[in-house]
Design a protein around this motif. Structure first.
Motif, PDB file in Angstrom:
ATOM      1  N   UNK A  74      37.889   9.033 -10.044  1.00 54.49           N
ATOM      2  CA  UNK A  74      36.599   9.721 -10.007  1.00 54.49           C
ATOM      3  C   UNK A  74      35.604   8.728  -9.439  1.00 54.49           C
ATOM      4  N   UNK A  75      35.078   9.030  -8.266  1.00 56.17           N
ATOM      5  CA  UNK A  75      34.184   8.114  -7.557  1.00 56.17           C
ATOM      6  C   UNK A  75      32.729   8.387  -7.923  1.00 56.17           C
ATOM      7  N   UNK A  76      31.971   7.322  -8.169  1.00 57.22           N
ATOM      8  CA  UNK A  76      30.550   7.475  -8.488  1.00 57.22           C
ATOM      9  C   UNK A  76      29.706   6.934  -7.343  1.00 57.22           C
ATOM     10  N   UNK A  77      28.573   7.589  -7.124  1.00 60.14           N
ATOM     11  CA  UNK A  77      27.666   7.236  -6.028  1.00 60.14           C
ATOM     12  C   UNK A  77      26.293   6.968  -6.622  1.00 60.14           C
ATOM     13  N   UNK A 188      31.773  10.692   0.553  1.00 61.21           N
ATOM     14  CA  UNK A 188      33.141  11.235   0.602  1.00 61.21           C
ATOM     15  C   UNK A 188      33.873  10.764   1.849  1.00 61.21           C
ATOM     16  N   UNK A 189      33.146  10.582   2.952  1.00 65.46           N
ATOM     17  CA  UNK A 189      33.775  10.065   4.172  1.00 65.46           C
ATOM     18  C   UNK A 189      34.367   8.677   3.917  1.00 65.46           C
ATOM     19  N   UNK A 190      33.657   7.866   3.140  1.00 66.74           N
ATOM     20  CA  UNK A 190      34.160   6.529   2.795  1.00 66.74           C
ATOM     21  C   UNK A 190      35.327   6.670   1.809  1.00 66.74           C
ATOM     22  N   UNK A 191      35.107   7.420   0.762  1.00 66.06           N
ATOM     23  CA  UNK A 191      36.090   7.605  -0.308  1.00 66.06           C
ATOM     24  C   UNK A 191      37.422   8.124   0.234  1.00 66.06           C
TER      25      UNK A 191
END
Length: 201
Positions: A74-77, A188-191
Motif C-alpha cells: 500500500x503506497x502512501x503519497x 502511480x506512474x512511479x509506483x
C-alpha cells in the motif's frame, strides 16, 4: 501546481543514476518533462541489491512542487509532510484513495495473457466511468505500439548495467483530471514502474 497539469498522455521512463538509484522521468509525447523522481540512495542501492520494489521516491516538477512516495504494497503519497493519497490493493487490482480513504478511482486488472509485454489497466471513476488506461510496460517491446520516433527515443535511453524492474508506464487519460487525482496518478506512474505493480484477471 498539479504535477500532471492538463496532460492526458504521460510517459514514465525508467533509468538509473550513476549511484544505481532508479530514476523515473514523466514526459509528454513531445518530450516535455512534467516531473522526475529518484529513489532514495543507500549502500544496498549502490551495490545493486535494491533493484526496485519497496522504496522511497521524491517526485518533483520544474516549479519546485514535490510529492514524496513511499512505494510498498500500500503506497502512501505526501506533499509538504501532509498525506494526500494512497494506492491500495483491492478487488484483484488497486484503488486510488484520498488521505481520508475516499475512493478517487479504481484500477482494473489486465485481461490479456500473463506473457504480454504490456499490461493495460483501465482506470474507472467510483461511478464506473472510464477515465483512462495505465499501461505497465513489462519489457521494452511493450512500447512498440507507440509512435516510431518515440519508441526509438525510448530504446536509446541509457538504462545502465542493472536491469530495471520494468520499462516504465504509459498513462492515457480521456480528459484532464482534477489536481487531487492528478497527483495520485503521477505517483502511480512511479509506483507501477518501480514496484513494479501489475494485475492480471
Amino acid at each position: 501546481m498539479p504535477i500532471l497539469g492538463d496532460a492526458t498522455i504521460v510517459f514514465a521512463l525508467v533509468t538509473r543514476s550513476t549511484s544505481n538509484a532508479l530514476r523515473v522521468q514523466l514526459t509528454t509525447p513531445d518530450g516535455t518533462e512534467l516531473a522526475h523522481a529518484q529513489q532514495k540512495g543507500g549502500a544496498a542501492v549502490l551495490l545493486g541489491y535494491k533493484n526496485g520494489g519497496k522504496g522511497k521516491y521524491t517526485l518533483s516538477n520544474t516549479a519546485g512542487d514535490e510529492l514524496r512516495i513511499a512505494v510498498a504494497r500500500s503506497t502512501t503519497i505526501t506533499k509538504q509532510n501532509t498525506p494526500v493519497g494512497k494506492i491500495v490493493p483491492a478487488d484483484g487490482a488497486a484503488r486510488f484513495e484520498t488521505r481520508g480513504g475516499t475512493t478517487l478511482a479504481v484500477i482494473q486488472p489486465h485481461t490479456g495473457s500473463k506473457t504480454d509485454s504490456a499490461w493495460h489497466h483501465r482506470i474507472l471513476s467510483p461511478a464506473g466511468n472510464e477515465l483512462g488506461v495505465l499501461t505497465l510496460m513489462r519489457a521494452q517491446n511493450g512500447w512498440s505500439g507507440i509512435a516510431a520516433e518515440t519508441t526509438l527515443w525510448l530504446l536509446n535511453q541509457n538504462v545502465g548495467a542493472l536491469k530495471p524492474p520494468s520499462a516504465g508506464v504509459l498513462l492515457k487519460l480521456s480528459a484532464p483530471v482534477a489536481p487531487e487525482l492528478g497527483d495520485v496518478l503521477a505517483a502511480a506512474c512511479i509506483d507501477f514502474s518501480v514496484l513494479p505493480r501489475g494485475y492480471i484477471a
